[in-house]
Design an enzyme around this catalytic site. Structure first.
Site, mmCIF file in Angstrom:
data_model
loop_
_atom_site.group_PDB
_atom_site.id
_atom_site.type_symbol
_atom_site.label_atom_id
_atom_site.label_comp_id
_atom_site.label_asym_id
_atom_site.label_seq_id
_atom_site.Cartn_x
_atom_site.Cartn_y
_atom_site.Cartn_z
ATOM 1 N N ALA A 25 56.603 35.510 54.989
ATOM 2 C CA ALA A 25 55.967 34.755 56.070
ATOM 3 C C ALA A 25 56.327 35.373 57.419
ATOM 4 O O ALA A 25 57.482 35.668 57.690
ATOM 5 C CB ALA A 25 56.418 33.298 56.009
ATOM 6 N N CYS A 108 61.125 29.189 47.785
ATOM 7 C CA CYS A 108 61.485 29.153 49.208
ATOM 8 C C CYS A 108 62.747 28.312 49.425
ATOM 9 O O CYS A 108 62.816 27.155 49.003
ATOM 10 C CB CYS A 108 60.338 28.585 50.037
ATOM 11 S SG CYS A 108 60.788 28.548 51.783
ATOM 12 N N LYS A 148 56.361 32.335 41.415
ATOM 13 C CA LYS A 148 57.514 33.109 41.902
ATOM 14 C C LYS A 148 58.682 32.133 42.033
ATOM 15 O O LYS A 148 58.541 31.080 42.657
ATOM 16 C CB LYS A 148 57.175 33.740 43.256
ATOM 17 C CG LYS A 148 58.302 34.547 43.887
ATOM 18 C CD LYS A 148 57.741 35.475 44.964
ATOM 19 C CE LYS A 148 58.829 36.262 45.677
ATOM 20 N NZ LYS A 148 59.532 35.470 46.694
ATOM 21 N N HIS A 178 62.992 36.318 41.901
ATOM 22 C CA HIS A 178 63.931 36.804 42.914
ATOM 23 C C HIS A 178 65.327 36.501 42.353
ATOM 24 O O HIS A 178 65.680 35.335 42.160
ATOM 25 C CB HIS A 178 63.669 36.071 44.243
ATOM 26 C CG HIS A 178 64.636 36.443 45.322
ATOM 27 N ND1 HIS A 178 64.645 35.823 46.551
ATOM 28 C CD2 HIS A 178 65.618 37.372 45.369
ATOM 29 C CE1 HIS A 178 65.606 36.363 47.302
ATOM 30 N NE2 HIS A 178 66.204 37.292 46.608
HETATM 31 C C1 LIG Z 1 61.100 36.810 56.511
HETATM 32 C C2 LIG Z 1 60.853 36.471 55.069
HETATM 33 C C3 LIG Z 1 59.802 35.659 54.725
HETATM 34 C C4 LIG Z 1 59.570 35.328 53.383
HETATM 35 N N1 LIG Z 1 58.489 34.564 53.058
HETATM 36 C C5 LIG Z 1 58.212 34.321 51.743
HETATM 37 C C6 LIG Z 1 57.027 33.637 51.354
HETATM 38 O O1 LIG Z 1 56.186 33.266 52.177
HETATM 39 N N2 LIG Z 1 56.850 33.405 50.030
HETATM 40 C C7 LIG Z 1 57.749 33.823 49.075
HETATM 41 O O2 LIG Z 1 57.540 33.602 47.880
HETATM 42 N N3 LIG Z 1 58.868 34.479 49.426
HETATM 43 C C8 LIG Z 1 59.109 34.750 50.721
HETATM 44 N N4 LIG Z 1 60.199 35.483 51.060
HETATM 45 C C9 LIG Z 1 61.060 36.035 49.985
HETATM 46 C C10 LIG Z 1 60.602 37.453 49.575
HETATM 47 O O3 LIG Z 1 59.324 37.412 49.008
HETATM 48 C C11 LIG Z 1 61.571 38.072 48.574
HETATM 49 O O4 LIG Z 1 61.633 37.250 47.440
HETATM 50 C C12 LIG Z 1 62.982 38.219 49.137
HETATM 51 O O5 LIG Z 1 62.968 38.780 50.439
HETATM 52 C C13 LIG Z 1 63.845 39.087 48.209
HETATM 53 O O6 LIG Z 1 63.318 40.375 48.089
HETATM 54 P P1 LIG Z 1 63.957 41.630 48.896
HETATM 55 O O7 LIG Z 1 65.427 41.633 48.592
HETATM 56 O O8 LIG Z 1 63.199 42.817 48.380
HETATM 57 O O9 LIG Z 1 63.700 41.375 50.369
HETATM 58 C C14 LIG Z 1 60.451 35.805 52.383
HETATM 59 C C15 LIG Z 1 61.522 36.631 52.746
HETATM 60 C C16 LIG Z 1 61.727 36.977 54.062
HETATM 61 C C17 LIG Z 1 62.877 37.888 54.414
#
Ligand SMILES: Cc1cc2nc3c(=O)[nH]c(=O)nc-3n(C[C@H](O)[C@H](O)[C@H](O)COP(=O)(O)O)c2cc1C
Length: 335
Positions: A25, A108, A148, A178
């Site tokens: 987001a 989330c 997710k 995640h």
């Molecule tokens: C700023 C930000 C916004 C996110 N918004 C969402 C979202 O809208 N929906 C969602 O399922 N996960 C959201 N996430 C989680 C990411 O999709 C992801 O699961 C998480 O960052 C872990 O992956 P990474 O270690 O590769 O960043 C968000 C993460 C961040 C950092």
């Protein structure tokens, strides 16, 4: 590469290991998604939107999930806590946007979302989580539904396996996990073992998420027989080239070189144009302040880029900004 799993989603299967851009987001807007797609992201998911906001046509909510044909296969992600309302919102999305899949957010961690018994808090109410998944599935006979999740609320309540079973039984077509708990937030290591255990237990494809861009980890995931794909979040911010680089690494076994200065500046100009063309760009009129952090992120860690960053900060409107970027581009070409 992982073996084919039962799925109606054609981007999974024998010899395939799709790389997803994680929904984020505030970051994975239509322009950033376009950039990542150009640089090799296979599957995209919109940032999450609240089902109630969609149902009351709240300002900007539909714009957030808009996508282009180029971005397909594209999923739209929603969150909420009432099965019937989630089903209604999903139906409205299907009719209006015809996404390739509808994704349910059960991960989330934000207080605002969990207080409303949505997102990650549903990992503490699995019967309700199952009802939501089932209601949306039944409302969308023609659109695959995916989910997710995180692995659990905290280390004492890891529920990824139970949740995976419920979601598969309710007809989800794929599951992104995640590998952190709600209490971990975005820190600490993601637990790949839990993700791989669920992937072994389930027939549907499981997509690994949580700092998966580490070369060793991605090699392990892509060459193991468990996870069907990987999802990259923060590793793609300011770094959309990550997808092509991972693909090259998986092809050759060699860590590919970082993008050249010219490639980075070309991407910067392209991204600026896409941002200006995006729904947000259209509504912001002459302001470019909202674009500056997004653009400067593409210059992060680039030596000698201070001047370019200052020039971007000093541009006051779209015309000035594009002139600044053209000047930077011309200078780089002349090097
Ligand atoms: C700023 C930000 C916004 C996110 N918004 C969402 C979202 O809208 N929906 C969602 O399922 N996960 C959201 N996430 C989680 C990411 O999709 C992801 O699961 C998480 O960052 C872990 O992956 P990474 O270690 O590769 O960043 C968000 C993460 C961040 C950092």
């Amino acid at each position: 590469m992982p073996s084919a799993k039962n799925s109606r989603l054609p981007w999974f299967g024998e010899g395939k290991f799709p790389l997803y851009l994680a929904p984020m987001a505030g970051f994975t807007d239509i322009a950033f998604r376009h950039l990542c797609k150009r640089f090799g992201a296979d599957v995209m998911v919109s940032e999450f939107v609240m089902c109630e906001a969609l149902l009351r046509d709240a300002p900007n909510v539909w714009e957030t999930i808009e996508f282009t044909e180029f971005q397909r296969p594209m999923g739209v992600q929603i969150f909420g806590s009432e099965p019937d309302r989630m089903a209604e919102a999903a139906k409205a999305i299907e009719e209006r946007l015809r996404p390739d899949f509808l994704d349910l957010n059960f991960g989330c961690p934000s207080e605002k979302v969990t207080r409303a018994e949505a997102g990650c808090s549903l990992l503490r109410n699995l019967p309700l989580l199952g009802k939501i998944a089932g209601a949306v599935r039944h409302a969308l006979p023609n659109t695959p539904v995916t989910a997710k999740i995180r692995i659990g609320w905290d280390t004492d309540s890891i529920v990824a396996s139970e949740t995976g079973k419920i979601l598969e039984d309710e007809g989800m077509e794929a599951l992104a996990i995640h590998g952190r708990t709600r209490m971990q937030g975005y820190k600490g290591d993601a637990d790949m073992e839990v993700i791989e255990t669920v992937a072994r237990e389930r027939k549907i494809p499981v997509i690994a998420n949580g700092s998966v861009e580490d070369w060793e980890r991605i090699h392990h995931l892509a060459n193991g027989a468990t996870c069907a794909g990987a999802m990259i979040g923060r590793g793609a911010l300011g770094n959309p080239w990550i997808f092509d680089r991972i693909k090259e690494f998986l092809r050759t076994g060699e860590i590919p070189p970082a993008p050249t200065l010219e490639e980075r500046i070309e991407a910067l100009c392209f991204f600026a144009e896409e941002l200006l063309r995006s729904p947000l760009g259209q509504t912001r009129g002459d302001s470019v302040a909202w674009m500056r952090p997004k653009l400067k992120a593409l210059l992060k860690d680039l030596p000698h880029s201070r001047k370019a960053r200052v020039a971007i900060d000093q541009a006051n409107n779209p015309t000035e900004l594009m002139t600044v970027l053209e000047t930077i581009s011309a200078r780089v070409a002349a090097l």
